[in-house]
Design a protein around this motif. Structure first.
Motif, short mmCIF file in Angstrom:
data_model
loop_
_atom_site.label_atom_id
_atom_site.label_comp_id
_atom_site.label_asym_id
_atom_site.label_seq_id
_atom_site.Cartn_x
_atom_site.Cartn_y
_atom_site.Cartn_z
N VAL A 1 0.86 -1.15 -0.08
CA VAL A 1 0.06 0.04 0.10
C VAL A 1 0.89 1.28 -0.01
O VAL A 1 1.49 1.30 0.92
N SER A 2 0.59 2.04 -0.90
CA SER A 2 1.74 3.30 -1.26
C SER A 2 0.94 4.52 -1.68
O SER A 2 -0.06 4.45 -2.13
N LYS A 3 1.45 5.60 -1.22
CA LYS A 3 0.86 6.90 -1.57
C LYS A 3 1.53 7.41 -2.72
O LYS A 3 2.99 7.22 -2.89
N PHE B 1 5.76 2.87 2.34
CA PHE B 1 4.87 2.09 1.84
C PHE B 1 4.58 0.99 2.96
O PHE B 1 5.39 0.56 3.67
N LEU B 2 3.32 0.55 3.11
CA LEU B 2 2.96 -0.34 3.77
C LEU B 2 2.94 -1.88 3.40
O LEU B 2 2.24 -2.01 2.26
N ALA B 3 3.42 -2.80 4.04
CA ALA B 3 3.46 -4.17 3.47
C ALA B 3 2.68 -4.90 4.47
O ALA B 3 3.08 -4.87 5.43
N TRP C 1 7.47 0.61 5.79
CA TRP C 1 8.73 0.63 5.18
C TRP C 1 9.05 2.24 4.54
O TRP C 1 8.23 2.88 4.23
N TYR C 2 10.27 2.25 4.21
CA TYR C 2 10.89 3.41 3.70
C TYR C 2 11.76 3.06 2.48
O TYR C 2 12.67 2.14 2.87
N VAL D 1 10.41 0.89 9.07
CA VAL D 1 10.31 2.06 9.87
C VAL D 1 9.49 1.64 10.92
O VAL D 1 9.72 2.23 12.30
N GLU D 2 8.44 0.90 11.09
CA GLU D 2 7.65 0.48 12.22
C GLU D 2 7.33 -1.08 11.79
O GLU D 2 6.75 -1.27 10.82
#
Length: 99
Positions: free
Chosen positions: A34-36, A42-44, A60-61, A71-72
């Motif tokens: 999921v990315s902007k 982005f969120l994996a 992630w970055y 990142v988290e």
């Protein structure tokens, strides 16, 4: 729900600036990215087809050279039964806020 239904739900409920894509990581078609469009984050979302009620996520970055940095970590959602849409809404809200 299968991974494509979840990906479509997130895409349809996060706004026009966010894209989703089912990608292959460990097994075929097991991860949703999921990315902007204007962001390097982005969120994996890891999806286990043997336990489709449990989703793991990592934010992630992505650097210009293609390297990635977590990142988290430790994000998780349980989706089963009547809670599916509420929990998917939580994932959508997280993506809107963090990306």
């Amino acid at each position: 729900m299968d991974i494509y239904q979840i990906s479509s739900y997130i895409y349809n409920n996060t706004g026009s600036a966010i894209d989703t894509e089912v990608v292959n990581e460990i097994c075929p078609d097991d991860t949703i990215e999921v990315s902007k469009r204007d962001s390097r984050q982005f969120l994996a979302i890891g999806f286990d087809p043997t336990d489709d009620g449990f989703i793991l996520g990592i934010l992630w970055y992505r650097y210009e050279n293609g390297d990635k940095e977590a990142v988290e970590e430790g994000l998780c959602w349980h989706i089963d039964g009547e809670e599916d849409y509420g929990t998917l809404d939580d994932i959508c809200e997280y993506a809107r806020k963090e990306l």
